[in-house]
Design a protein around this motif. Sequence first.
Motif, PDB file in Angstrom:
ATOM      1  N   ALA A 298     -22.095 -24.424 -19.334  1.00 37.75           N
ATOM      2  CA  ALA A 298     -23.796 -24.041 -19.908  1.00 37.75           C
ATOM      3  C   ALA A 298     -23.889 -24.834 -20.770  1.00 37.75           C
ATOM      4  CB  ALA A 298     -23.863 -22.563 -20.597  1.00 37.75           C
TER       5      ALA A 298
ATOM      6  N   THR B  29     -20.549 -25.042 -11.354  1.00 35.85           N
ATOM      7  CA  THR B  29     -19.861 -23.251 -10.851  1.00 35.85           C
ATOM      8  C   THR B  29     -21.083 -23.253 -11.449  1.00 35.85           C
ATOM      9  OG1 THR B  29     -17.151 -23.616 -10.884  1.00 35.85           O
ATOM     10  CG2 THR B  29     -18.584 -21.937 -10.964  1.00 35.85           C
ATOM     11  N   LEU B  30     -22.133 -23.034 -12.611  1.00 34.82           N
ATOM     12  CA  LEU B  30     -23.424 -22.792 -12.899  1.00 34.82           C
ATOM     13  C   LEU B  30     -24.785 -23.227 -12.081  1.00 34.82           C
ATOM     14  CD1 LEU B  30     -22.888 -22.472 -16.842  1.00 34.82           C
ATOM     15  CD2 LEU B  30     -22.339 -20.576 -15.187  1.00 34.82           C
TER      16      LEU B  30
ATOM     17  N   ARG C 134     -24.135 -22.274  -8.722  1.00 40.95           N
ATOM     18  CA  ARG C 134     -25.004 -20.465  -8.454  1.00 40.95           C
ATOM     19  C   ARG C 134     -25.999 -20.449  -8.671  1.00 40.95           C
ATOM     20  NH1 ARG C 134     -20.429 -17.977 -12.864  1.00 40.95           N
ATOM     21  NH2 ARG C 134     -18.568 -18.169 -11.300  1.00 40.95           N
ATOM     22  N   ARG C 135     -27.153 -21.165  -8.839  1.00 40.20           N
ATOM     23  CA  ARG C 135     -28.633 -21.664  -8.987  1.00 40.20           C
ATOM     24  C   ARG C 135     -28.866 -22.010  -7.506  1.00 40.20           C
ATOM     25  NH1 ARG C 135     -30.278 -24.057 -14.523  1.00 40.20           N
ATOM     26  NH2 ARG C 135     -30.473 -25.767 -14.164  1.00 40.20           N
TER      27      ARG C 135
END
Length: 181
Positions: free
Chosen positions: A4, A38-39, A42-43
């Motif tokens: 993040a 991955t984050l 996902r967006r």
Amino acid sequence: AAGAAIVAAIDGLRDQPERIVVLAGGGHNGAAGVAAATLLQRRGAQVWVVATHPERLVRDGHVLTFAGTVPPADLYVDALVGGGLRGRLRGTPLAMLHALRMYEAPILAVDLPTGLHPTDGLIGDTLAATVTLALQGVWPVLTHAALSPFVGDLYLWEGPGPHIVRLVAGPERAAVHGGLT
């Protein structure tokens, strides 16, 4: 959580990248890079992971095994080798560094630019980052003035949230090539 923080650093770039390539090693930096990928995926971001050890990576999405080249991108995330560097860079990480030199896109280094030794500094081939995001502390070499062309803008993440703090402004290159705002 480190993933993040990497995403927060990417979000803070002056020029938002459309295509992102994460260069992931087999250690903690690689895991943080994969978590960020991955984050981002996902967006809806276009993200590819090029891995030195894809068998160690468990994730949804696209993982490429390094085969001599890296895909073109608007941003490269250097999550290859961090503080665990022992001796000069060699093998696949060195070949990935050489392949990356074919492109002029900004580079966000995770923890340390690949090839920069955490205590001894320049000991061989080293990637020149536009922005370096130090994780959980700052290696002494990151603030050495002579190494600023390799470190770029220096930011610190101390966890657990995604908040990052600017510590040192890098050379002119960081301003030209989309450093953090």
